[in-house]
Design a protein around this motif. Structure first.
Motif, short mmCIF file in Angstrom:
data_model
loop_
_atom_site.label_atom_id
_atom_site.label_comp_id
_atom_site.label_asym_id
_atom_site.label_seq_id
_atom_site.Cartn_x
_atom_site.Cartn_y
_atom_site.Cartn_z
N HIS A 1 0.81 -1.22 0.00
CA HIS A 1 0.00 0.00 0.00
C HIS A 1 0.85 1.27 0.00
O HIS A 1 0.38 2.33 0.41
CB HIS A 1 -0.96 -0.02 1.20
CG HIS A 1 -1.94 -1.15 1.15
ND1 HIS A 1 -1.94 -2.17 2.06
CD2 HIS A 1 -2.93 -1.44 0.26
CE1 HIS A 1 -2.89 -3.04 1.76
NE2 HIS A 1 -3.51 -2.62 0.68
N PHE B 1 0.92 4.43 2.46
CA PHE B 1 -0.03 4.19 3.54
C PHE B 1 0.32 2.94 4.35
O PHE B 1 -0.37 2.61 5.31
CB PHE B 1 -1.46 4.05 2.98
CG PHE B 1 -2.05 5.34 2.52
CD1 PHE B 1 -2.83 6.12 3.36
CD2 PHE B 1 -1.82 5.80 1.23
CE1 PHE B 1 -3.37 7.32 2.95
CE2 PHE B 1 -2.36 7.00 0.81
CZ PHE B 1 -3.13 7.76 1.66
N HIS C 1 -8.66 2.44 -0.62
CA HIS C 1 -7.34 2.73 -1.19
C HIS C 1 -7.04 1.78 -2.36
O HIS C 1 -6.50 2.22 -3.39
CB HIS C 1 -6.27 2.60 -0.12
CG HIS C 1 -4.88 2.87 -0.61
ND1 HIS C 1 -4.42 4.13 -0.90
CD2 HIS C 1 -3.86 2.01 -0.89
CE1 HIS C 1 -3.17 4.06 -1.33
NE2 HIS C 1 -2.81 2.78 -1.33
N THR D 1 -6.30 2.78 -6.16
CA THR D 1 -5.07 2.38 -6.83
C THR D 1 -5.37 1.66 -8.14
O THR D 1 -4.74 1.93 -9.18
CB THR D 1 -4.23 1.47 -5.91
OG1 THR D 1 -3.94 2.16 -4.69
CG2 THR D 1 -2.92 1.08 -6.58
N ILE E 1 -11.11 9.50 -2.16
CA ILE E 1 -9.90 9.93 -1.44
C ILE E 1 -10.27 10.53 -0.10
O ILE E 1 -9.67 10.21 0.94
CB ILE E 1 -9.10 10.95 -2.28
CG1 ILE E 1 -8.48 10.27 -3.51
CG2 ILE E 1 -8.01 11.60 -1.44
CD1 ILE E 1 -7.78 11.23 -4.44
N ARG F 1 -11.41 7.73 2.27
CA ARG F 1 -10.28 6.97 2.79
C ARG F 1 -9.57 7.72 3.90
O ARG F 1 -9.28 7.17 4.97
CB ARG F 1 -9.30 6.67 1.66
CG ARG F 1 -8.01 5.94 2.10
CD ARG F 1 -6.92 6.10 1.07
NE ARG F 1 -6.55 7.50 0.88
CZ ARG F 1 -5.86 7.94 -0.17
NH1 ARG F 1 -5.46 7.11 -1.12
NH2 ARG F 1 -5.57 9.23 -0.27
N ASP F 2 -9.30 8.99 3.67
CA ASP F 2 -8.58 9.79 4.66
C ASP F 2 -9.40 9.97 5.94
O ASP F 2 -8.86 9.98 7.05
CB ASP F 2 -8.22 11.15 4.07
CG ASP F 2 -7.21 11.04 2.93
OD1 ASP F 2 -6.61 9.95 2.78
OD2 ASP F 2 -7.03 12.03 2.19
#
Length: 276
Positions: free
Chosen positions: A30, A33, A136, A140, A171, A174-175
């Motif tokens: 990852h 991350f 994520h 990707t 995004i 995820r954050d």
């Protein structure tokens, strides 16, 4: 605090250690991350040692029910003047979730025996981290052109606009998940630190201080037996604190005396059950 996917632990084994591959960072699954995911998973699994998959599944279901119940409660309270801002803070602040947990006897849940708020926080953190990983991985794959969010039949311009919007939304999601998981783990660490500090402080305390604790405990539990057995631990603790605020503040050096009294009540109730 968003709800967790009930099937999350069907897709991802919560007990498999996360390989941070520190020796070869360029090969890390990852990328940037990797350290964040590894730390969160390792911390959660350490807290949940000895738990079964069925127990973790129950913890997800109970936590989801609790969050839904909280949302309904605060939606109702907003009708009577509570601001939206306060409700949002409630649903994202582990301290407020802890207050919710204290309305229930977590130790008495057969499906998650001897559960503590820290255990539930660890399940939530692990679930948040897994959901962040899944998001994520989708990002990707999309960035490599392996998947697409929308059907290309929508047309070039509309397709690009929608996919671009969804990409940036993912995004952000995820954050946010990572941030929530970090907050939960940090709160667990804070609880452990407070427990260790209280333990060390107790060891250093004089005999007279220990006697004061015992005397206060005995007095409060006697009043609990007489007046407040019908209440939840947390509510009874609040009543006892109000009744004996001066004595409690003199003896208990803590930011949350009612929480300490609530713990005393839980221990007291267990002792009573063993004598029956």
């Amino acid at each position: 605090m968003s709800l967790l996917d009930p099937e999350l632990f069907d897709r991802r084994d919560p007990f498999v250690p996360y390989d941070m591959c520190l020796e070869a960072p360029l090969q890390a699954k990852h990328k940037d991350f990797t350290m964040a995911f590894g730390y969160l998973i390792e911390s959660s699994q350490e807290q949940l040692q000895g738990r079964s998959l069925a127990e973790l599944q129950f913890a997800i279901e109970f936590s989801n029910w609790l969050m839904t119940n909280a949302e309904q409660r605060f939606r109702h309270e907003r009708i009577f003047g509570q601001s939206r801002e306060k409700a949002v803070v409630f649903l994202t602040d582990p301290r407020k979730i802890l207050a919710l947990f204290e309305d229930y006897d977590l130790n008495d849940q057969a499906e998650f025996p001897n559960g503590t708020p820290e255990d539930y926080f660890a399940v939530l953190a692990l679930g948040k981290c897994f959901e962040a990983i899944e998001t994520h991985e989708r990002l990707t794959a999309y960035g490599r052109g392996e998947t697409q969010y929308m059907d290309r039949s929508w047309g070039d311009n509309s397709e690009f606009d929608v996919q671009d919007s969804l990409y940036h939304t993912a995004i952000s999601a995820r954050d946010s998940l990572l941030s929530e998981a970090r907050d939960l783990i940090a709160f667990i660490d804070g609880i452990h630190f407070s427990q260790l500090r209280a333990k060390n402080s107790g060891k250093r305390g004089a005999k007279a201080k220990n006697s004061a604790f015992a005397t206060l405990n005995t007095k409060l539990m006697a009043v609990y037996d007489e007046r407040y057995q019908h209440l939840t631990n947390r509510h009874a603790a609040s009543r006892l604190y109000d009744d004996f605020i001066n004595e409690v503040d003199h003896v208990l050096r803590t930011d949350d005396p009612a929480h300490r009294i609530s713990i005393w009540i839980g221990i007291h109730k267990k002792k009573l059950l063993r004598t029956l």
